[in-house]
Scaffold this motif. Structure first.
Motif: not given
Length: 568
Positions: A463-478
């Motif tokens: 989903l990222e096309h501009d070299d940004g960072e993508r994260l997952v939270d370690l509580t809900h997995g969003h």
């Protein structure tokens, strides 16, 4: 004089996935699909190198049909995606990215392909079992009594196609119109099983998107011989309609349309014309005011009918035949050699002329609850209009699927990251049961499972096309996005916005991990605020189907031992 060349022997390639050139071509295909993924995806222009039309799209069905694949492995992947996914919705990009990523991760393992396929199927079963639970953390119920969820589903489809070039206001307007058209297709009074009606789409180029509207009944091309005065002569009220699916052009019969027994001294064409005129006399006696033919109507027959005040519509086409039957209650008559049965006539409530851009169209108003309507789609140019038309048709199909199974999945990458977190956690408890059942070692199972989870993460990262960072939270997995240009020294809690689906606002008490790195297994918990509504939703049946297609296609590719090509 033609030359005859000796037939070349077929080329046989063993273990194709170990061939670097094959893997490079698969990687190129994955890069094409990945770069189109999501609402910020990049457009693709497809152009024949000898000239011709330039196609601009980011829709998987249009893209894969237009690409010329140079290798059988590419063709197999594309065919599986098109045949099994595109008929449900535009989840082809999801399936293609996941499938190619699963194959890529499996190639780097020392585990036998058959064992990889067995583990993949087991993990797919875990996914399916989790998604079927009512308390699944990435699944939400759809309230069919409210338009909120329906609009969110439609918006998720329409805004994911950047070639539509819609503003927020235009996307909202189109979403409302698609939902409105869908609701028109649901019969209000149905004594038996509910049978959904039909939405016909009329595309109008050169008009603002805001002119798009929904009209009850059908729009057909205005007959060239029809004058406004002809409509004024019709009295108010319901008009009887006759519908023919057979050619009334007066030519000789086609196979299956009957035979003629005539004297050799009689002209066959005159006999056919005589039958057509007898047909015209009958429909006039029966009070028919609208005469519709799927094909061509003979000029003499048209003249006779118009003389008696009958509106003639010819060349209706096969696509409008079923919707017209639904809208009028008529039965399509397939012969002109016998009298028209009285029960085959239908009715229209009225007729008027609609101006759709530069086109004038005849509006057939439905009589009663016909569950049939016309969606008039407007856009500024042909490219945007074509992409919008495909997106709206897919969105309506998703609503139909949701009517059968009223669930939706979280959009914006949250389903993929949540499902990945769940599978990572479950693998550590499932490995003890899987080892004796699959005959694998603990290390082999966890290696393959890690590749499976990384492939799910790869879809979210796409989903990222501009070299940004993508994260997952370690509580809900969003799924969370770090804006491009965020200060490197800032904490993630200070720079992230809402999660991808919009269900969770930013919270400082959450702990995040980049999707591209390995994070400790955890059991994802459902969100605390159960009253919140996701802003982005995906189709539950469509994405579930795409997940299954991706895994099974990957297993098929991994099982390829030989490719035999005829090069003659």
């Amino acid at each position: 004089m033609s030359r005859l060349s000796k037939k070349q022997p077929s080329v046989c390639t063993s273990d194709p996935l170990s061939d670097g050139e094959v893997c490079r071509k698969l990687a190129v295909l994955r890069q094409i699909l990945t770069s189109c993924f999501g609402p910020c995806g990049r457009l693709k222009q497809i152009h024949n190198n000898v000239g011709g039309h330039v196609l601009t799209t980011s829709t998987s069905a249009v893209l894969l049909k237009s690409l010329t694949m140079s290798h059988p492995v590419q063709k197999l992947l594309a065919a599986s995606v098109l045949n099994h996914v595109s008929r449900f919705s535009d989840c082809g990009l999801f399936a293609g990215i996941l499938c190619s990523s699963l194959v890529d991760h499996a190639r780097g393992l020392s585990v036998q392909p058959g064992m990889v396929a067995a583990v993949y199927r087991r993990l797919l079963g875990l996914c399916g079992s989790y998604l079927s639970r009512d308390n699944c953390g990435c699944k939400v119920p759809v309230d069919l009594g409210s338009s909120h969820s329906l609009l969110a589903l439609v918006r998720g489809v329409v805004t994911s196609k950047p070639a539509c070039m819609l503003t927020h206001g235009e996307a909202r307007h189109i979403g409302v119109r698609v939902v409105q058209a869908f609701l028109h297709t649901i019969p209000h009074h149905s004594p038996g099983p509910v049978c959904l009606g039909k939405t016909v789409t009329v595309a109008v180029e050169g008009r603002p998107v805001g002119d798009s509207t929904v009209l009850p009944g059908l729009l057909v091309d205005l007959p060239e011989t029809l004058r406004p005065a002809d409509l004024e002569q019709l009295a108010q009220g319901a008009f009887r309609l006759a519908l023919f699916s057979v050619s009334l052009a007066g030519d000789l019969s086609e196979p299956g349309e009957g035979t003629y027994e005539v004297d050799w001294e009689v002209c066959l064409e005159a006999t056919v014309l005589g039958q057509l005129l007898r047909l015209a006399e009958q429909v006039v006696r029966d009070g028919v005011r609208v005469f519709v033919c799927q094909r061509v109507v003979h000029p003499v027959l048209q003249q006779y009918l118009r003389k008696h005040g009958v509106i003639v519509v010819e060349r209706l086409g096969i696509a409008l035949l079923e919707p017209l039957i639904r809208a009028t209650g008529a039965q399509a008559v397939a012969t002109f050699q016998t009298p028209v049965p009285a029960q085959s006539y239908g009715q229209v409530a009225g007729l008027c002329v609609q101006h759709c851009g530069s086109r004038e169209m005849l509006h057939l108003l439905p009589a009663g609850d016909s569950a049939c309507c016309t969606l008039v789609l407007c856009h500024r140019n042909e490219t945007m209009l074509n992409e919008l038309k495909v997106a709206c048709q897919r969105a309506e199909h998703i609503l139909r699927l949701t009517l059968k199974e009223p669930w939706a999945l979280l959009g914006g990458g949250c389903t993929e990251t949540h499902l990945c977190a769940y599978i990572r956690h479950q693998c550590h408890s499932d490995v003890c049961r899987a080892m004796p059942e699959l005959g694998c070692t603990r290390a082999d199972y966890l290696q393959v499972a890690d590749g499976f989870c990384r492939s799910l993460d790869a879809v979210g990262r796409a989903l990222e096309h501009d070299d940004g960072e993508r994260l997952v939270d370690l509580t809900h997995g969003h799924h969370w996005a770090v804006p491009v240009g965020a200060p490197p020294q800032a904490s993630w809690g200070d720079v992230v916005g809402s999660c991808g689906c919009g269900l969770m606002p930013p919270r400082r008490d959450l702990e995040w991990s980049p999707l591209s790195t390995e994070y400790p297994p955890f059991s994802p918990a459902p969100p605390v605020d159960t009253e919140a509504h996701p802003l982005v939703l995906d189709s539950f049946p469509a994405k579930s189907n795409a997940l299954q297609v991706a895994v099974e296609t990957a297993n098929l590719l991994l099982d390829l031992k030989y490719i035999i090509e005829d090069v003659s």
